[in-house]
Design an enzyme around this catalytic site. Sequence first.
Site, PDB file in Angstrom:
ATOM      1  N   ASP A  13     -35.700  52.941  83.580  1.00 39.74           N
ATOM      2  CA  ASP A  13     -36.406  54.233  83.679  1.00 39.74           C
ATOM      3  C   ASP A  13     -37.799  54.094  84.288  1.00 39.74           C
ATOM      4  O   ASP A  13     -38.683  54.914  84.021  1.00 39.74           O
ATOM      5  CB  ASP A  13     -36.529  54.904  82.299  1.00 39.74           C
ATOM      6  CG  ASP A  13     -35.189  55.062  81.606  1.00 39.74           C
ATOM      7  OD1 ASP A  13     -34.275  55.612  82.248  1.00 39.74           O
ATOM      8  OD2 ASP A  13     -35.052  54.638  80.449  1.00 39.74           O
ATOM      9  N   LYS A  16     -37.275  53.697  89.686  1.00 35.81           N
ATOM     10  CA  LYS A  16     -36.683  52.977  90.818  1.00 35.81           C
ATOM     11  C   LYS A  16     -36.104  53.936  91.844  1.00 35.81           C
ATOM     12  O   LYS A  16     -36.175  53.698  93.044  1.00 35.81           O
ATOM     13  CB  LYS A  16     -35.592  52.022  90.318  1.00 35.81           C
ATOM     14  CG  LYS A  16     -36.100  50.899  89.429  1.00 35.81           C
ATOM     15  CD  LYS A  16     -34.980  49.985  88.980  1.00 35.81           C
ATOM     16  CE  LYS A  16     -33.977  50.666  88.078  1.00 35.81           C
ATOM     17  NZ  LYS A  16     -34.545  51.157  86.802  1.00 35.81           N
ATOM     18  N   GLY A  17     -35.513  55.037  91.348  1.00 39.76           N
ATOM     19  CA  GLY A  17     -34.877  55.982  92.253  1.00 39.76           C
ATOM     20  C   GLY A  17     -35.837  56.528  93.287  1.00 39.76           C
ATOM     21  O   GLY A  17     -35.501  56.629  94.465  1.00 39.76           O
ATOM     22  N   LYS A  18     -37.034  56.870  92.844  1.00 39.56           N
ATOM     23  CA  LYS A  18     -38.014  57.413  93.782  1.00 39.56           C
ATOM     24  C   LYS A  18     -38.423  56.367  94.817  1.00 39.56           C
ATOM     25  O   LYS A  18     -38.542  56.670  96.005  1.00 39.56           O
ATOM     26  CB  LYS A  18     -39.252  57.908  93.045  1.00 39.56           C
ATOM     27  CG  LYS A  18     -40.329  58.358  94.025  1.00 39.56           C
ATOM     28  CD  LYS A  18     -41.624  58.767  93.396  1.00 39.56           C
ATOM     29  CE  LYS A  18     -42.661  58.964  94.493  1.00 39.56           C
ATOM     30  NZ  LYS A  18     -43.927  59.516  94.027  1.00 39.56           N
ATOM     31  N   ASN A  38     -24.032  54.398  83.520  1.00 36.97           N
ATOM     32  CA  ASN A  38     -25.010  54.410  82.432  1.00 36.97           C
ATOM     33  C   ASN A  38     -26.431  54.452  82.984  1.00 36.97           C
ATOM     34  O   ASN A  38     -27.396  54.543  82.235  1.00 36.97           O
ATOM     35  CB  ASN A  38     -24.847  53.189  81.526  1.00 36.97           C
ATOM     36  CG  ASN A  38     -24.897  51.868  82.284  1.00 36.97           C
ATOM     37  OD1 ASN A  38     -24.691  51.823  83.486  1.00 36.97           O
ATOM     38  ND2 ASN A  38     -25.156  50.789  81.571  1.00 36.97           N
ATOM     39  N   GLY A  40     -29.291  56.205  85.721  1.00 37.59           N
ATOM     40  CA  GLY A  40     -29.578  57.489  86.339  1.00 37.59           C
ATOM     41  C   GLY A  40     -30.880  57.437  87.100  1.00 37.59           C
ATOM     42  O   GLY A  40     -31.924  57.143  86.525  1.00 37.59           O
ATOM     43  N   HIS A  41     -30.825  57.664  88.396  1.00 38.32           N
ATOM     44  CA  HIS A  41     -32.026  57.684  89.224  1.00 38.32           C
ATOM     45  C   HIS A  41     -32.367  59.135  89.555  1.00 38.32           C
ATOM     46  O   HIS A  41     -31.605  59.821  90.232  1.00 38.32           O
ATOM     47  CB  HIS A  41     -31.820  56.880  90.511  1.00 38.32           C
ATOM     48  CG  HIS A  41     -31.747  55.403  90.267  1.00 38.32           C
ATOM     49  ND1 HIS A  41     -31.478  54.497  91.268  1.00 38.32           N
ATOM     50  CD2 HIS A  41     -31.935  54.675  89.148  1.00 38.32           C
ATOM     51  CE1 HIS A  41     -31.488  53.263  90.758  1.00 38.32           C
ATOM     52  NE2 HIS A  41     -31.751  53.360  89.484  1.00 38.32           N
ATOM     53  N   ARG A 143     -10.836  38.387  82.177  1.00 34.44           N
ATOM     54  CA  ARG A 143      -9.775  38.450  83.185  1.00 34.44           C
ATOM     55  C   ARG A 143      -8.671  39.453  82.803  1.00 34.44           C
ATOM     56  O   ARG A 143      -7.502  39.244  83.084  1.00 34.44           O
ATOM     57  CB  ARG A 143      -9.187  37.048  83.444  1.00 34.44           C
ATOM     58  CG  ARG A 143     -10.227  36.067  83.950  1.00 34.44           C
ATOM     59  CD  ARG A 143      -9.714  34.666  84.067  1.00 34.44           C
ATOM     60  NE  ARG A 143      -9.354  34.087  82.782  1.00 34.44           N
ATOM     61  CZ  ARG A 143     -10.240  33.598  81.907  1.00 34.44           C
ATOM     62  NH1 ARG A 143     -11.526  33.591  82.197  1.00 34.44           N
ATOM     63  NH2 ARG A 143      -9.836  33.098  80.765  1.00 34.44           N
ATOM     64  N   GLN A 224     -31.052  49.949  85.533  1.00 33.39           N
ATOM     65  CA  GLN A 224     -31.711  49.481  84.315  1.00 33.39           C
ATOM     66  C   GLN A 224     -32.970  48.654  84.641  1.00 33.39           C
ATOM     67  O   GLN A 224     -33.597  48.892  85.663  1.00 33.39           O
ATOM     68  CB  GLN A 224     -30.731  48.702  83.425  1.00 33.39           C
ATOM     69  CG  GLN A 224     -29.642  49.552  82.795  1.00 33.39           C
ATOM     70  CD  GLN A 224     -28.375  49.642  83.611  1.00 33.39           C
ATOM     71  OE1 GLN A 224     -27.995  48.734  84.328  1.00 33.39           O
ATOM     72  NE2 GLN A 224     -27.702  50.766  83.522  1.00 33.39           N
ATOM     73  N   THR A 239     -28.123  45.737  78.406  1.00 39.64           N
ATOM     74  CA  THR A 239     -26.948  46.283  79.077  1.00 39.64           C
ATOM     75  C   THR A 239     -25.929  45.163  79.245  1.00 39.64           C
ATOM     76  O   THR A 239     -26.130  44.042  78.767  1.00 39.64           O
ATOM     77  CB  THR A 239     -27.354  46.931  80.417  1.00 39.64           C
ATOM     78  OG1 THR A 239     -26.255  47.711  80.910  1.00 39.64           O
ATOM     79  CG2 THR A 239     -27.782  45.896  81.454  1.00 39.64           C
ATOM     80  N   GLY A 302     -30.451  61.926  78.310  1.00 39.43           N
ATOM     81  CA  GLY A 302     -31.309  62.999  77.810  1.00 39.43           C
ATOM     82  C   GLY A 302     -32.085  62.618  76.565  1.00 39.43           C
ATOM     83  O   GLY A 302     -32.815  63.440  76.000  1.00 39.43           O
ATOM     84  N   LEU A 332     -48.700  56.857  87.698  1.00 42.64           N
ATOM     85  CA  LEU A 332     -50.114  56.633  87.409  1.00 42.64           C
ATOM     86  C   LEU A 332     -50.794  57.945  87.026  1.00 42.64           C
ATOM     87  O   LEU A 332     -51.715  57.961  86.201  1.00 42.64           O
ATOM     88  CB  LEU A 332     -50.808  56.014  88.627  1.00 42.64           C
ATOM     89  CG  LEU A 332     -52.284  55.634  88.445  1.00 42.64           C
ATOM     90  CD1 LEU A 332     -52.434  54.508  87.427  1.00 42.64           C
ATOM     91  CD2 LEU A 332     -52.901  55.224  89.787  1.00 42.64           C
ATOM     92  N   ASP A 333     -50.328  59.045  87.593  1.00 43.92           N
ATOM     93  CA  ASP A 333     -50.924  60.353  87.313  1.00 43.92           C
ATOM     94  C   ASP A 333     -50.805  60.773  85.855  1.00 43.92           C
ATOM     95  O   ASP A 333     -51.631  61.533  85.344  1.00 43.92           O
ATOM     96  CB  ASP A 333     -50.268  61.426  88.191  1.00 43.92           C
ATOM     97  CG  ASP A 333     -48.750  61.423  88.062  1.00 43.92           C
ATOM     98  OD1 ASP A 333     -48.127  60.370  88.335  1.00 43.92           O
ATOM     99  OD2 ASP A 333     -48.174  62.465  87.686  1.00 43.92           O
TER     100      ASP A 333
END
Length: 429
Positions: A13, A16-18, A38, A40-41, A143, A224, A239, A302, A332-333
């Site tokens: 969290d 990374k997505g941004k 599992n 979410g970006h 396997r 993750q 994970t 969520g 940072l904001d």
Amino acid sequence: MSAIVIVGTQWGDEGKGKVVDLLAAYADIVVRFQGGNNAGHTLVVNGRQFISHLVPSGILQSKICIIGNGLVIDPEVLLQEIAVLKSMGINIGPQQLRISEKAHLIMPYHKQIDLARETKKGEKKIGTTGRGIGPSYEDKASRRGIRIVEFMDPDVFVEKLHEILEEKNFYLKNYLGGESLDAGQIIEQYKGYAKQLEPYVADISVEIERAVRQGKKILFEGAQGTHLDIDHGTYPFVTSSNTIAGNACCGAGVGPTHISDVIGIAKAYTTRVGSGPFPTELLDGTGDAIQAKGAEFGATTGRRRRCGWIDMVLLRNSGRLNGLTGIAITKLDVLGGLETLKICTHYEAGGKNIHEFPASLKRLAACRPAYESLPGWSEDISGVRMFEDLPQNARRYIRRIEELSGIPVWIVSVGPGRDQTIIIQNPFS
């Protein structure tokens, strides 16, 4: 050719997505190399939010996107995600999205087992998302898994399913107290999934190697964070896959000599979803304020994220495990308006200073964070685009992170939008 790996340095969290979305503008190919749905970006593009669970976020910029062999794939979820993207007008045909034939499937029994186990554990539950990721990785290791390549062959798929389902139903019914699953229903349902996904399936290792030889720019994205890694994280609160940068090679089928840089994503503070140790967690009004201002809720579950000060023991550990060449600081904001900021420089336990992250959860529980205080800032920084235009105290905070980690900060995010970013050094330039 440049091949950049993006990893989280905390417990996921981190944003990374941004960063992947930002750097994808300079890349030709974006590769996801581990995990499942599992992850979410969350991305904000032109004021519209999109949460990517399986499809690499580079798809929003019409990049070739690859789902690597290191993933476990729920075909129903993947097809739903493809449908949503199509409805948004995103080009996501087989030329745009490629799926490794060696990736493993998440089956209905994986999800049933995942949920039933958590229920059985009660208060001792791990905090899994219940989406079958762990049980699918278990079958891969023992396997007993079904890969996409077997999924594409109806005869092989049916044979393997019947072989596996007898054991899974016995375990579900007699140990976990769950319901048995019907093979016929699964076969009929998954037959339709296979037909829809077949055009996307390929030997992605070969395709990536070809791109490397052509001098293409490649961005590898992980899910993750480092401290959820199955080997190097806060086990067992982790994970089910290797989240560190080295797994970009294993999870996509490329040699390590092709990787040019590794960027670690770190929030300007620290968060964690679910159970597990968290040395710098704030259980007070400051933690609540950060949580509220940062809208800290898991993109996939969520669930409310636990919040705390930035932890340099954690970040240095990530630097070593991943071989970080640069850091991207996000959110940072969110720290704006706090009179005093704190940075955990090391831990203290038994009268000793601890500078390395302990493997033992018992030892970690005995550690107390030692803090260094820095003055905060009150200015709104969401519109800042140059590092030198940040308030002096914000620059001081970033520079101190660099000093304590020994790793340069290359990117600073000052808001959720793609344009709300300060690029100090572009790894693709």
